[in-house]
Enzyme design. Structure first.
Site, PDB file in Angstrom:
ATOM      1  N   PRO A  81      15.292  20.636  55.034  1.00  9.55           N
ATOM      2  CA  PRO A  81      14.267  19.888  55.778  1.00  9.55           C
ATOM      3  C   PRO A  81      13.412  19.024  54.845  1.00  9.55           C
ATOM      4  O   PRO A  81      12.709  18.131  55.306  1.00  9.55           O
ATOM      5  CB  PRO A  81      13.432  20.978  56.468  1.00  9.55           C
ATOM      6  N   ARG A  88      33.550  10.689  62.920  1.00 11.55           N
ATOM      7  CA  ARG A  88      33.895   9.726  63.976  1.00 11.55           C
ATOM      8  C   ARG A  88      33.901   8.292  63.475  1.00 11.55           C
ATOM      9  O   ARG A  88      34.388   7.394  64.154  1.00 11.55           O
ATOM     10  CB  ARG A  88      32.991   9.905  65.205  1.00 11.55           C
ATOM     11  N   GLU A 129      14.747  30.431  51.995  1.00 13.90           N
ATOM     12  CA  GLU A 129      13.832  29.333  51.651  1.00 13.90           C
ATOM     13  C   GLU A 129      14.537  28.213  50.874  1.00 13.90           C
ATOM     14  O   GLU A 129      13.895  27.284  50.421  1.00 13.90           O
ATOM     15  CB  GLU A 129      12.657  29.855  50.812  1.00 13.90           C
ATOM     16  N   ASP A 155      27.210   1.736  69.569  1.00 15.35           N
ATOM     17  CA  ASP A 155      26.435   2.975  69.387  1.00 15.35           C
ATOM     18  C   ASP A 155      24.980   2.647  69.134  1.00 15.35           C
ATOM     19  O   ASP A 155      24.673   1.674  68.455  1.00 15.35           O
ATOM     20  CB  ASP A 155      26.884   3.710  68.110  1.00 15.35           C
TER      21      ASP A 155
END
Ligand code: ADE
Length: 270
Positions: free
Chosen positions: A89, A158, A116, A173
């Site tokens: 993150p 993809r 963590e 897209d």
């Protein structure tokens, strides 16, 4: 493309056998290898984590198993270096642009962590000689990096030649480069022409390609203004045509003195 994934939950990556990615593997376009990090431990409990230096909550992934696992994966390569993708993150945002960039690599190694995160020295060690990217899939914290790997692999796979049945499928897209750059994709419809009393917009069955393209673009502008006003703010008014500007003006967006779009003053917020 070759993909290696080192994880303490190999079974979490099972969905890579299904659907688009599964077919790409079966067709030999993707060579996916999943490795169990615990196979690179040497104690009876197969320990991969320990308490953080400096104190604090949670556990940190130990450097030794990661070092051994990555050395083994790297040694199995046929000469070229991989790009190492570290889901966290705290990383740079994963975007369509980054998916495009990574889809050009011949070899990607993913290192999904639990707890963590991984001891910093592992990222330093491999970052000193390889292209290591710390990447976040969004501003929320998941329990581990495996789900982000599934997300990234699908977005990248993809884009590989021959993976999507129709090479044009990603042309419009949301977030794709090109005419609709920076806009979300608008709504789509298929048969039947009427369902529960709801009809398909007339323009889509008109056969008039010019009107259809204009309608799609207006819908993309409307949806972007409603769902992602930040993308409208980033739009360059000079890159838009007269119709685009009129559609945005209808929605309350006008280019300001700074050359950027802002909400027209005096308009009541919806
Ligand atoms: N690991 C936990 N949360 C994550 C996120 N948002 N992106 C990438 N890896 C993660």
């Amino acid at each position: 493309m070759r993909l290696d994934i080192v994880t303490i939950f190999p079974e979490y990556l099972e969905p890579l056998n299904v659907s688009l990615v599964g077919k790409a593997r079966a067709a030999g376009r993707l060579d996916v290898r999943v490795h169990d990090l615990r196979a690179f431990t040497h104690d009876r409990h197969h320990t991969v984590d320990d308490t953080p230096y400096g104190g604090g909550p949670g556990m940190v992934m130990k450097p030794e198993p990661w070092g051994e696992a990555l050395d083994a994966v790297l040694a199995s390569g046929a000469g070229d270096d991989p790009v190492i993708v570290v889901p966290t993150p705290s990383g740079r945002p994963f975007t369509q642009e980054l998916a495009q960039e990574l889809s050009a690599a011949r070899w990607l190694v993913f290192t999904p962590a639990r707890y963590e995160g991984i001891d910093r020295r592992v990222i330093e060690e491999y970052g000193a000689r390889l292209d290591v990217r710390e990447v976040s899939i969004g501003d929320y914290v998941l329990a581990g990096g495996e789900a982000p790997v599934l997300v990234m692999v699908e977005a990248i796979a993809r884009l590989l030649p021959g993976v999507l049945g129709n090479a044009d499928s990603h042309r419009d897209d949301s977030f794709a480069p090109g005419a609709m750059a920076g806009l979300l994709e608008g709504p789509v419809h298929t048969k039947p022409p009427e369902w529960r009393g709801r009809t398909v917009p007339e323009v889509l069955i008109s056969g008039h390609h010019g009107r259809i393209a204009r309608w799609r673009r207006d819908e993309a502008l409307r949806r972007t203004a409603a769902n992602r006003p930040d993308l409208i703010e980033r739009c360059d008014p000079a890159a838009l045509d007269r119709h685009d500007l009129a559609t945005l003006a209808e929605l309350g967006w006008e280019p300001g003195e700074d050359g950027r779009f802002g909400r027209a003053s005096g308009r009541v917020e919806e």
